[in-house]
Design a protein around this motif. Sequence first.
Motif, PDB file in Angstrom:
ATOM      1  N   PHE A 427       0.833  -1.195   0.000  1.00 53.73           N
ATOM      2  CA  PHE A 427       0.000   0.000   0.000  1.00 53.73           C
ATOM      3  C   PHE A 427       0.869   1.247   0.000  1.00 53.73           C
ATOM      4  O   PHE A 427       1.906   1.277   0.667  1.00 53.73           O
ATOM      5  CB  PHE A 427      -0.902   0.005   1.236  1.00 53.73           C
ATOM      6  N   GLN A 428       0.413   2.272  -0.728  1.00 58.04           N
ATOM      7  CA  GLN A 428       1.186   3.521  -0.741  1.00 58.04           C
ATOM      8  C   GLN A 428       1.268   4.084   0.681  1.00 58.04           C
ATOM      9  O   GLN A 428       2.326   4.506   1.122  1.00 58.04           O
ATOM     10  CB  GLN A 428       0.524   4.538  -1.668  1.00 58.04           C
ATOM     11  N   HIS A 429       0.145   4.096   1.375  1.00 60.16           N
ATOM     12  CA  HIS A 429       0.154   4.487   2.781  1.00 60.16           C
ATOM     13  C   HIS A 429       0.227   3.198   3.584  1.00 60.16           C
ATOM     14  O   HIS A 429      -0.731   2.439   3.618  1.00 60.16           O
ATOM     15  CB  HIS A 429      -1.083   5.293   3.134  1.00 60.16           C
ATOM     16  N   VAL A 430       1.396   2.987   4.176  1.00 56.82           N
ATOM     17  CA  VAL A 430       1.707   1.706   4.812  1.00 56.82           C
ATOM     18  C   VAL A 430       0.570   1.236   5.722  1.00 56.82           C
ATOM     19  O   VAL A 430       0.039   2.009   6.505  1.00 56.82           O
ATOM     20  CB  VAL A 430       3.012   1.861   5.632  1.00 56.82           C
ATOM     21  N   LEU A 516       3.290  -3.130  -6.465  1.00 58.47           N
ATOM     22  CA  LEU A 516       4.063  -2.356  -5.487  1.00 58.47           C
ATOM     23  C   LEU A 516       3.778  -0.872  -5.673  1.00 58.47           C
ATOM     24  O   LEU A 516       4.080  -0.300  -6.716  1.00 58.47           O
ATOM     25  CB  LEU A 516       5.558  -2.618  -5.660  1.00 58.47           C
ATOM     26  N   ASP A 517       3.203  -0.257  -4.654  1.00 57.22           N
ATOM     27  CA  ASP A 517       2.844   1.161  -4.752  1.00 57.22           C
ATOM     28  C   ASP A 517       3.880   2.017  -4.023  1.00 57.22           C
ATOM     29  O   ASP A 517       3.877   2.103  -2.803  1.00 57.22           O
ATOM     30  CB  ASP A 517       1.443   1.381  -4.160  1.00 57.22           C
ATOM     31  N   GLU A 518       4.780   2.608  -4.789  1.00 57.63           N
ATOM     32  CA  GLU A 518       5.859   3.453  -4.271  1.00 57.63           C
ATOM     33  C   GLU A 518       6.699   2.768  -3.197  1.00 57.63           C
ATOM     34  O   GLU A 518       6.841   3.277  -2.079  1.00 57.63           O
ATOM     35  CB  GLU A 518       5.289   4.775  -3.742  1.00 57.63           C
ATOM     36  N   PRO A 519       7.282   1.623  -3.532  1.00 57.39           N
ATOM     37  CA  PRO A 519       8.036   0.882  -2.510  1.00 57.39           C
ATOM     38  C   PRO A 519       9.318   1.581  -2.079  1.00 57.39           C
ATOM     39  O   PRO A 519       9.800   1.352  -0.978  1.00 57.39           O
ATOM     40  CB  PRO A 519       8.360  -0.447  -3.197  1.00 57.39           C
ATOM     41  N   LEU A 547       4.774  -1.855 -10.941  1.00 56.28           N
ATOM     42  CA  LEU A 547       5.481  -0.981 -10.019  1.00 56.28           C
ATOM     43  C   LEU A 547       5.059   0.469 -10.214  1.00 56.28           C
ATOM     44  O   LEU A 547       5.147   1.004 -11.319  1.00 56.28           O
ATOM     45  CB  LEU A 547       6.991  -1.127 -10.303  1.00 56.28           C
ATOM     46  N   VAL A 548       4.596   1.091  -9.149  1.00 55.40           N
ATOM     47  CA  VAL A 548       4.374   2.535  -9.161  1.00 55.40           C
ATOM     48  C   VAL A 548       5.524   3.149  -8.397  1.00 55.40           C
ATOM     49  O   VAL A 548       5.804   2.738  -7.269  1.00 55.40           O
ATOM     50  CB  VAL A 548       3.040   2.912  -8.474  1.00 55.40           C
ATOM     51  N   GLU A 549       6.239   4.086  -9.013  1.00 56.99           N
ATOM     52  CA  GLU A 549       7.378   4.654  -8.306  1.00 56.99           C
ATOM     53  C   GLU A 549       7.696   6.031  -8.872  1.00 56.99           C
ATOM     54  O   GLU A 549       7.570   6.262 -10.073  1.00 56.99           O
ATOM     55  CB  GLU A 549       8.582   3.698  -8.459  1.00 56.99           C
TER      56      GLU A 549
END
Length: 612
Positions: A427-430, A516-519, A547-549
């Motif tokens: 999740f982008q927001h952990v 993966l959202d902004e890992p 992958l979102v980054e």
Amino acid sequence: MNRILLFVFVIVLAALPLVPATPEFWVTQLNYIGLASLVVLGLVLLTGVGGLTSFGQAAFVGLGAYATAYLTTQYDVSPWLTLPAGLAITAVVAYLLGAITLRLSGHYLPLGTIAWGLSLYFLFGNIDWLGKHDGIAGIEPISVFGVSLASGRHMYYLIWVIVLLALWATRNLLDSRPGRAIRALKSGAGMAESMGVNTASYKVVIFVWAALLACVSGWLYAHMQRAVSPSPFGLNYGIEYLFMAVVGGAGHVWGAILGSSVILVLKDQLQNLLPKLLDTNANFEMIVFGVLLILMLQYARNGLWPILSGWWESITGAGGSRRAMAPPPAAPALPHRQRPQAGQAVLEVDAIRKEFGGLVAVNDISFTVRSGEIMGLIGPNGAGKSTTFNLISGVLPVTRGQVRFLGERIDSRPAREIARMGVGRTFQHVQLLPGMSVLENVALGAHLRSDVGVLAGALHADRAREAQLLHEAAEQIKRVGLGDYLYEQAGNLALGQQRILEIARALAADPVLLLLDEPAAGLRYKEKQDLARVLEQLRDEGMSILLVEHDMDFVMRLTNHLVVMDFGTKLAEGVPAEVQKNPAVLEAYLGGIDDDLPEDVQARPVQSGGVQ
Ligand code: ADP
Ligand code: MG
């Protein structure tokens, strides 16, 4: 609880009634504490751990008490047979009530519990064959191996053996596979669904569990008192049980005994003291309790147990560094999923759309992720990347469009089914359970790879399968480089490490596709390099990754294919080197929408080495 302390506690508990000098009053008081502890233990699980507030537990005590009272007096059934009968009745009633009430959210749930608590109470008082408000008298004592438990000192042992067994089972349950899912209910239900947990059914499970404990308490109560009437099963007792749970420490099994003891002893003392002080016989202790509750909520929200155990750890130095603890022992590996052949389409997104009111967050986006490739999804903040993730993983329903995973439609399936099929995500927001260890958090990711149920967990019959899960979790944690933090509380990790933990949790599910959202957000340079190596290795093993980054170096190094989004719309698609030169993409990034990117995209020469 510390083993030595536990030993001392059990010895003192066992010896108390044997000492002739122990006043009868103490024994009676301890019996009541034991009976209350059972009910409160249920509330610890239901309210403290599961976050579901119930004011209605006293009604389940009544069910257990009335079931045995009626069956033993009317049909002369042995109490040992009325117990399973009472449990069965309670299970059915709790299941039905739970199925209806647990759908209610927020304040409606406690209100719902008040409603059925009152209904059952009035039912007891109005049914002819239950003796109306007079209740049922003349109940036989329980006998064990021919010994009648008519005296309080004898009943004491039965009560406390059952309390300790219930504590043991509830603790086991919380430490098992279903227990980790239950511990996610309060603050991480959405995340747990994405790990394949059926949160609705676990809510019913803890609701029934709590009701069964209350029923056992009622069964014991009926045979201790030898008479039942509706009053001890009313709403005010339901409130008192909840109060005990809050005071003891609603999240801790030992808090159940502590809370029951404190409240019952205090109540007794106040009932003696207040009339003398105030020169009246009114029930002023309720007012004192009310004030006390407000003070507790102000100054010791988590109850007395955490304060006591913290104090104990500080004077004995117990606890200490968890880093030194050995990892879980090696165990046979869990079975792995078959991965599709390289190049095969794993995820096909076909014109998906998401509208939030008038806002089109995802505007007919299409792309395909193939097996063994890392696909990048980039775009300025607010472009709709995370929403796209949520649509794929079933967290949000699509407005229209289709998503296929390994050829099967998944766009109308719930998140946990999509997880079961092999889609893992971060999740982008952990979204972690900060109070649980790193190991337990990651083991939750492997939820679907085991089938340990509630009973096996509670009876500790899950050791071999639990060892496999924990071993797998530990392996994934080591793989992403957090091997030193197995037993650390997840909430104590740095934010970047928490993101990495989420990757380990997703990997523990053995997914085919990883979202993966902004890992890499919040990671330092070296940590990013390490993460990139892990992702490359995963790809080489046949994993497909979306992958979102925002870090362009990272994206350029890793991705085989890129999709660029802006304002919900697809701007460009292709191999990274070409996309990077696309005028529309440059325009989007240079438009000043997102300031963490422009220099990066503009200034960096195309790096063919970054593209495999
Ligand atoms: P990104 O991940 O690319 O930064 P998001 O997918 O988070 O973008 O957001 C896309 C757009 O959708 C934003 O304008 C955001 O405010 C909006 N949005 C996201 N989630 C919701 C929601 N649950 N309700 C309303 N609007 C939302
Ligand atoms: Mg986002």
